[in-house]
Design an enzyme around this catalytic site. Structure first.
Site, PDB file in Angstrom:
ATOM      1  N   ARG A 101       0.871  -1.182   0.000  1.00  0.00           N
ATOM      2  CA  ARG A 101       0.000   0.000   0.000  1.00  0.00           C
ATOM      3  C   ARG A 101       0.900   1.222   0.000  1.00  0.00           C
ATOM      4  O   ARG A 101       1.654   1.443   0.950  1.00  0.00           O
ATOM      5  CB  ARG A 101      -0.916   0.018   1.228  1.00  0.00           C
ATOM      6  CG  ARG A 101      -1.566   1.382   1.454  1.00  0.00           C
ATOM      7  CD  ARG A 101      -2.618   1.383   2.518  1.00  0.00           C
ATOM      8  NE  ARG A 101      -3.824   0.713   2.059  1.00  0.00           N
ATOM      9  CZ  ARG A 101      -5.021   0.835   2.622  1.00  0.00           C
ATOM     10  NH1 ARG A 101      -5.172   1.579   3.703  1.00  0.00           N
ATOM     11  NH2 ARG A 101      -6.061   0.200   2.127  1.00  0.00           N
ATOM     12  N   HIS A 128      -7.554   0.453  -6.224  1.00  0.00           N
ATOM     13  CA  HIS A 128      -7.735  -0.297  -4.966  1.00  0.00           C
ATOM     14  C   HIS A 128      -8.445  -1.614  -5.330  1.00  0.00           C
ATOM     15  O   HIS A 128      -9.602  -1.835  -4.968  1.00  0.00           O
ATOM     16  CB  HIS A 128      -8.546   0.533  -3.962  1.00  0.00           C
ATOM     17  CG  HIS A 128      -8.472   0.025  -2.555  1.00  0.00           C
ATOM     18  ND1 HIS A 128      -7.703  -1.061  -2.175  1.00  0.00           N
ATOM     19  CD2 HIS A 128      -9.089   0.452  -1.418  1.00  0.00           C
ATOM     20  CE1 HIS A 128      -7.849  -1.256  -0.876  1.00  0.00           C
ATOM     21  NE2 HIS A 128      -8.683  -0.366  -0.397  1.00  0.00           N
ATOM     22  N   GLN A 131     -10.297  -4.046  -2.843  1.00  0.00           N
ATOM     23  CA  GLN A 131     -11.583  -3.532  -2.389  1.00  0.00           C
ATOM     24  C   GLN A 131     -12.703  -3.979  -3.322  1.00  0.00           C
ATOM     25  O   GLN A 131     -13.791  -4.351  -2.891  1.00  0.00           O
ATOM     26  CB  GLN A 131     -11.521  -1.995  -2.333  1.00  0.00           C
ATOM     27  CG  GLN A 131     -12.789  -1.374  -1.786  1.00  0.00           C
ATOM     28  CD  GLN A 131     -13.009  -1.744  -0.333  1.00  0.00           C
ATOM     29  OE1 GLN A 131     -12.126  -1.589   0.490  1.00  0.00           O
ATOM     30  NE2 GLN A 131     -14.192  -2.240   0.003  1.00  0.00           N
ATOM     31  N   ASP A 216     -17.170   7.287  -1.490  1.00  0.00           N
ATOM     32  CA  ASP A 216     -15.927   7.152  -0.725  1.00  0.00           C
ATOM     33  C   ASP A 216     -15.598   8.543  -0.176  1.00  0.00           C
ATOM     34  O   ASP A 216     -16.203   9.551  -0.591  1.00  0.00           O
ATOM     35  CB  ASP A 216     -14.805   6.632  -1.650  1.00  0.00           C
ATOM     36  CG  ASP A 216     -13.486   6.347  -0.914  1.00  0.00           C
ATOM     37  OD1 ASP A 216     -13.497   6.263   0.336  1.00  0.00           O
ATOM     38  OD2 ASP A 216     -12.441   6.223  -1.589  1.00  0.00           O
ATOM     39  N   CYS A 256     -16.243   1.771   1.052  1.00  0.00           N
ATOM     40  CA  CYS A 256     -15.075   0.953   1.401  1.00  0.00           C
ATOM     41  C   CYS A 256     -14.638   1.152   2.850  1.00  0.00           C
ATOM     42  O   CYS A 256     -13.959   0.300   3.412  1.00  0.00           O
ATOM     43  CB  CYS A 256     -13.927   1.245   0.447  1.00  0.00           C
ATOM     44  SG  CYS A 256     -13.291   2.931   0.576  1.00  0.00           S
ATOM     45  N   ARG A 284     -13.530  -8.418   2.676  1.00  0.00           N
ATOM     46  CA  ARG A 284     -12.114  -8.217   2.362  1.00  0.00           C
ATOM     47  C   ARG A 284     -11.327  -9.476   2.745  1.00  0.00           C
ATOM     48  O   ARG A 284     -10.422  -9.895   2.027  1.00  0.00           O
ATOM     49  CB  ARG A 284     -11.552  -6.995   3.118  1.00  0.00           C
ATOM     50  CG  ARG A 284     -12.141  -5.650   2.703  1.00  0.00           C
ATOM     51  CD  ARG A 284     -11.737  -5.254   1.297  1.00  0.00           C
ATOM     52  NE  ARG A 284     -10.311  -5.208   1.123  1.00  0.00           N
ATOM     53  CZ  ARG A 284      -9.513  -4.189   1.468  1.00  0.00           C
ATOM     54  NH1 ARG A 284     -10.057  -3.090   1.976  1.00  0.00           N
ATOM     55  NH2 ARG A 284      -8.212  -4.234   1.255  1.00  0.00           N
TER      56      ARG A 284
HETATM   57  N1   CP Z   1     -11.141   0.035   2.788  1.00  0.00           N
HETATM   58  C1   CP Z   1      -9.859  -0.045   3.202  1.00  0.00           C
HETATM   59  O1   CP Z   1      -8.945  -0.301   2.427  1.00  0.00           O
HETATM   60  O2   CP Z   1      -9.688   0.146   4.535  1.00  0.00           O
HETATM   61  P1   CP Z   1      -8.293   0.372   5.285  1.00  0.00           P
HETATM   62  O3   CP Z   1      -7.757   1.699   4.844  1.00  0.00           O
HETATM   63  O4   CP Z   1      -8.669   0.355   6.740  1.00  0.00           O
HETATM   64  O5   CP Z   1      -7.355  -0.739   4.934  1.00  0.00           O
HETATM   65  N1  NVA Z   2      -9.808   6.714  -1.342  1.00  0.00           N
HETATM   66  C1  NVA Z   2      -9.382   6.357  -0.004  1.00  0.00           C
HETATM   67  C2  NVA Z   2      -9.615   4.906   0.246  1.00  0.00           C
HETATM   68  C3  NVA Z   2      -9.251   4.427   1.625  1.00  0.00           C
HETATM   69  C4  NVA Z   2      -9.436   2.961   1.807  1.00  0.00           C
HETATM   70  C5  NVA Z   2      -7.920   6.727   0.182  1.00  0.00           C
HETATM   71  O1  NVA Z   2      -7.119   6.531  -0.741  1.00  0.00           O
HETATM   72  O2  NVA Z   2      -7.577   7.239   1.248  1.00  0.00           O
END
Ligand code: CP
Ligand code: NVA
Length: 297
Positions: A101, A128, A131, A216, A256, A284
């Site tokens: 990530r 993502h 997700q 989101d 998400c 997930r």
């Molecule tokens: N939706 C999601 O990816 O959550 P986190 O940021 O908690 O991993």
């Molecule tokens: N769009 C958000 C998703 C978090 C899971 C981000 O990138 O912060």
């Protein structure tokens, strides 16, 4: 060559359906003692915060008899500028797969190009995909096959939106996107999805007749300095009860998480009867177990 999962379209349509179906099967199954990952290790590199992604991968590896290593980048030599290519070479000689990530799809590609083992995108600036496996699983479980149905994305054309765009093409549903001017999704991804994706001018146009409503956060990780500007730009884009009324009566609501009640979504919606956000979060776990099984076996 290992199979990587850096974006949803790294899976063929039949493979994506197979992984999602397997996720539901794993969820239904009582523990049979099946431990395909005994002795296997997943390295998980994070440059950003996470609750769901970290816990679901770690719990999934444990359920399959394997082990997950949480590597906050700042506590590794990546935080001291060790090249990502060297990191890939080294980790992939010790581990069975790598999850990352970070804020750069390009760096993820470089990691994958130098890795002997599968690399999984746990969120980047552009996508993502994990997700969306969980989101599709959730849609199937609540309402059956999404093929031919319509989803409405209300809000920022961000990483999750981009993976939704790829999902629309892969799973053959229609995606209507309402984003404020300046916050539209990547034009190339929209074009690549062909007729599956339509940009519309208002949240109301997107929501009308939809089978699924999704949103989101307006401010993604790394964009915190823009919060005030974004709050203004997204005024009128909140998913509230009035917007949900325009969708089909059986429509479900996805997010998400983490969510901001009173910003992108009203509490009455996210905590209301059409919301399936906790099933979505749980999925997930199952979706990534199915993905790891697909990539590693
Ligand atoms: N939706 C999601 O990816 O959550 P986190 O940021 O908690 O991993
Ligand atoms: N769009 C958000 C998703 C978090 C899971 C981000 O990138 O912060």
């Amino acid at each position: 060559m290992p199979r990587h999962f850096l974006k949803l379209s790294d899976l063929a349509p039949a493979e994506a359906r197979q992984v999602v179906a397997r996720a539901s099967a794993l969820k239904r199954q009582t523990d049979t003692g099946y431990r395909p990952f005994t002795g296997k290790t997943l390295a998980m590199i994070f440059t950003k915060n996470s609750t769901r992604t970290r816990v679901s991968f770690e719990a999934g590896m444990a359920r399959f008899g394997g082990h997950a290593l949480f590597l906050h980048s700042a506590a590794t030599q990546l935080g001291r500028d060790e090249p990502i290519s060297d990191t890939a070479q080294v980790l992939s000689r010790m581990c069975s797969a790598i999850m990352i990530r970070n804020d750069s799809q390009r760096d993820q590609q470089e990691l994958a190009a130098n890795s002997r083992v599968p690399v999984i995108n746990g969120l980047s600036d552009l996508h993502h995909p994990c997700q969306l496996l969980a989101d599709l699983q959730t849609w199937f479980e609540h309402r059956g096959d999404p093929r031919g149905k319509t989803a409405a994305w209300i809000g920022d054309g961000n990483n999750v939106c981009h993976s939704f765009i790829e999902a629309a093409a892969l799973f053959e549903f229609k995606l209507k996107i309402a984003a404020p001017i300046g916050y539209a999704p990547d034009a190339q991804l929209v074009r690549a999805a062909g007729g599956a994706v339509e940009l519309v001018d208002t949240p109301q146009l997107a929501a009308t007749g939809a089978d699924l409503i999704v949103t989101d956060t307006w401010t993604s990780m790394g964009q915190e300095a823009e919060t005030q500007k974004r709050l203004q730009a997204f005024a009128g884009y909140q998913v509230d009860a009035a917007l949900m009324k325009l969708a089909r009566p059986e429509a479900i609501f996805l997010h998400c998480l983490p969510a901001h009640r009173g910003e992108e979504v009203a509490a009455e919606v996210i905590d209301g009867p059409q919301s399936v956000i906790y099933d979505e979060a749980e999925n997930r776990l199952w979706a990534q177990m199915a993905l790891l099984e697909f990539l590693l076996q």
